[in-house]
Motif scaffolding. Structure first.
Motif, mmCIF file in Angstrom:
data_model
loop_
_atom_site.group_PDB
_atom_site.id
_atom_site.type_symbol
_atom_site.label_atom_id
_atom_site.label_comp_id
_atom_site.label_asym_id
_atom_site.label_seq_id
_atom_site.Cartn_x
_atom_site.Cartn_y
_atom_site.Cartn_z
ATOM 1 N N GLY A 139 41.770 19.222 -21.371
ATOM 2 C CA GLY A 139 42.593 20.421 -21.316
ATOM 3 C C GLY A 139 41.929 21.517 -20.509
ATOM 4 O O GLY A 139 42.581 22.219 -19.717
ATOM 5 N N MET A 179 51.779 26.533 -13.472
ATOM 6 C CA MET A 179 51.922 26.181 -14.873
ATOM 7 C C MET A 179 52.668 24.868 -15.078
ATOM 8 O O MET A 179 52.291 24.054 -15.931
ATOM 9 N N SER A 180 53.729 24.643 -14.313
ATOM 10 C CA SER A 180 54.493 23.406 -14.490
ATOM 11 C C SER A 180 53.631 22.181 -14.220
ATOM 12 O O SER A 180 53.712 21.176 -14.933
ATOM 13 N N VAL A 205 51.115 21.710 -17.141
ATOM 14 C CA VAL A 205 51.784 21.076 -18.285
ATOM 15 C C VAL A 205 52.007 19.590 -18.027
ATOM 16 O O VAL A 205 51.761 18.739 -18.894
ATOM 17 N N THR A 247 50.106 17.093 -20.433
ATOM 18 C CA THR A 247 50.961 16.435 -21.427
ATOM 19 C C THR A 247 50.820 14.923 -21.352
ATOM 20 O O THR A 247 50.857 14.224 -22.373
ATOM 21 N N ALA A 289 47.316 19.416 -23.744
ATOM 22 C CA ALA A 289 48.329 20.279 -23.137
ATOM 23 C C ALA A 289 48.256 21.691 -23.712
ATOM 24 O O ALA A 289 48.313 22.682 -22.965
ATOM 25 N N ASN A 290 48.137 21.808 -25.035
ATOM 26 C CA ASN A 290 48.077 23.128 -25.660
ATOM 27 C C ASN A 290 46.877 23.926 -25.177
ATOM 28 O O ASN A 290 46.975 25.120 -24.870
ATOM 29 N N VAL A 344 47.223 25.024 -21.395
ATOM 30 C CA VAL A 344 48.124 26.156 -21.173
ATOM 31 C C VAL A 344 47.406 27.470 -21.444
ATOM 32 O O VAL A 344 47.539 28.444 -20.674
ATOM 33 N N LYS A 392 45.014 28.137 -18.652
ATOM 34 C CA LYS A 392 45.775 28.546 -17.461
ATOM 35 C C LYS A 392 46.191 30.010 -17.553
ATOM 36 O O LYS A 392 46.101 30.772 -16.571
#
Length: 384
Positions: free
Chosen positions: A224, A234-235, A238, A242, A249-250, A253, A256
């Motif tokens: 991560g 961001m996309s 993720v 993910t 993923a968490n 984010v 980021k």
């Protein structure tokens, strides 16, 4: 630092007849010259009306790009918008009627998008990512910016373009490019090339990073942190995280979002450099007067960065309802798509062709520098 206010072209022409040096110095000039009263009305109203056609075109393209971006999330709306904008520009060649609105969308809307991005940040939550992530973020950013400057010069890439690619790669992709563009006054073609370059390596990261994480037997936390520091938009963060797992993923984010805060010191530094260069150029062009100019802090700090930080602080204080976070995030993404669509409309393909493949090579090299630096720093800190 370039002036972040709207260009005066639409608000000041009517003042020229009565405020020119000729009118002031000519004693024979009639006392009752042209009336000044219509000028402000014509300036404000005329500027608004002049911007509507081009702004409407940029918004329309952005709406189509957003819909297409949802079908292909890895590509996303902003990149689709800039591509569609370039295609429309080639097919239609926007004329003088559309240019004021396109210019406003590419600058004013871009700045507004940066402000809205602040609503995604919770300073308290960012602290919870731990001090261990800060060295990785800072080392990767420093390595990326240094490499962008050194490699960009040797590849013959102009300063503004290598700055955009370095900031986009080292911080947060299109959002960082959006923030840096008005600070350094980058041209539309440079922005288009930088965004396209960042996109290419975002896609590569989504495809390569999960496999690399498994090959290195990285934990969810370590991966991560890797994805959050080495992938840009961001996309794409993720998508890349993910695939590896929910905890990865968490964490990615949050990392980021923390990286997004680095926009502030980088833009302030670039603003100071731009102001120093402008002062040096003015001094060499003048009579060489040693008189120092007063630097106003208010003019050194771009207004949209103040708004960005203020909205982040408001969100941290809990004054932004949780239910509003997703709509504001969607709004920020759409505003960036509108701005990049306008930049695409302003782009001349011939300019991109003249630029050549060197910026793409620089983007690839910087992507490698950030990825290796992130992994090496984690290894030295004992995360791997």
């Amino acid at each position: 630092m370039p002036d972040d206010s709207a260009p005066p072209a639409h608000g000041s022409p009517a003042r020229a007849p009565s405020g020119s040096a000729t009118a002031a110095k000519d004693p024979a000039a009639p006392a009752s010259g042209p009336s000044r009263k219509p000028a402000p009305a014509r300036g404000v109203r005329g500027a608004v009306l002049a911007r509507l056609p081009g702004l409407a075109l940029a918004v329309s393209i952005a709406a189509v790009a957003t819909a297409l971006g949802r079908l292909v999330p890895v590509v996303g709306g902003p990149v689709t918008g800039i591509v569609l904008g370039v295609l429309v520009a080639v097919a239609v060649r926007p004329g003088a009627v559309l240019r004021p609105g396109i210019a406003f969308a590419g600058r004013g809307v871009l700045q507004a998008a940066v402000v809205v991005l602040g609503a995604q940040l919770s300073l308290g939550r960012i602290v919870t990512v731990g001090l261990g992530s800060l060295p990785v973020m800072l080392v990767t950013l420093a390595a990326c910016l240094a490499a962008a400057s050194w490699l960009g010069r040797r590849l013959g890439i102009v300063r503004d373009l290598r700055t955009l690619i370095g900031a986009g790669t080292g911080i947060c992709g299109a959002s960082a490019i959006a923030a840096v563009t008005p600070v350094i006054g980058a041209a539309e073609a440079e922005v288009a090339y930088a965004v396209s370059t960042i996109f290419v390596f975002n896609v590569a990261a989504v495809l390569v990073f999960p496999a690399l994480g498994h090959l290195l037997h990285m934990s969810q936390h370590a991966y991560g942190l890797f994805a959050g520091t080495a992938v840009n938009d961001m996309s794409s963060v993720v998508a890349a995280a993910t695939t590896y797992g929910g905890p990865a993923a968490n964490y990615a984010v949050v990392v980021k979002l923390a990286r997004t805060l680095l926009i502030i010191p980088v833009c302030l530094g670039l603003a100071a450099l731009a102001r120093r260069r402008a002062a040096a150029a003015a001094g060499s062009a003048g009579a060489g007067r040693p008189e120092a100019r007063r630097v106003r802090v208010g003019r050194l700090i771009p207004w949209f960065l103040v708004g960005f930080l203020a909205l982040a602080a408001i969100n941290t204080a809990g004054l932004v309802p949780h239910a509003a976070h997703q709509p504001l995030s969607t709004l920020a993404g759409f505003l960036i798509t509108v701005a990049l669509s306008a930049i695409g409309l302003s782009t001349e393909p011939a300019t991109l062709r003249r630029t050549g493949p060197a910026p793409l090579l620089l983007g690839g090299l910087l992507w490698g520098v950030v990825s290796v630096t992130s992994l090496a720093t984690q290894y030295l800190l004992g995360h791997l």
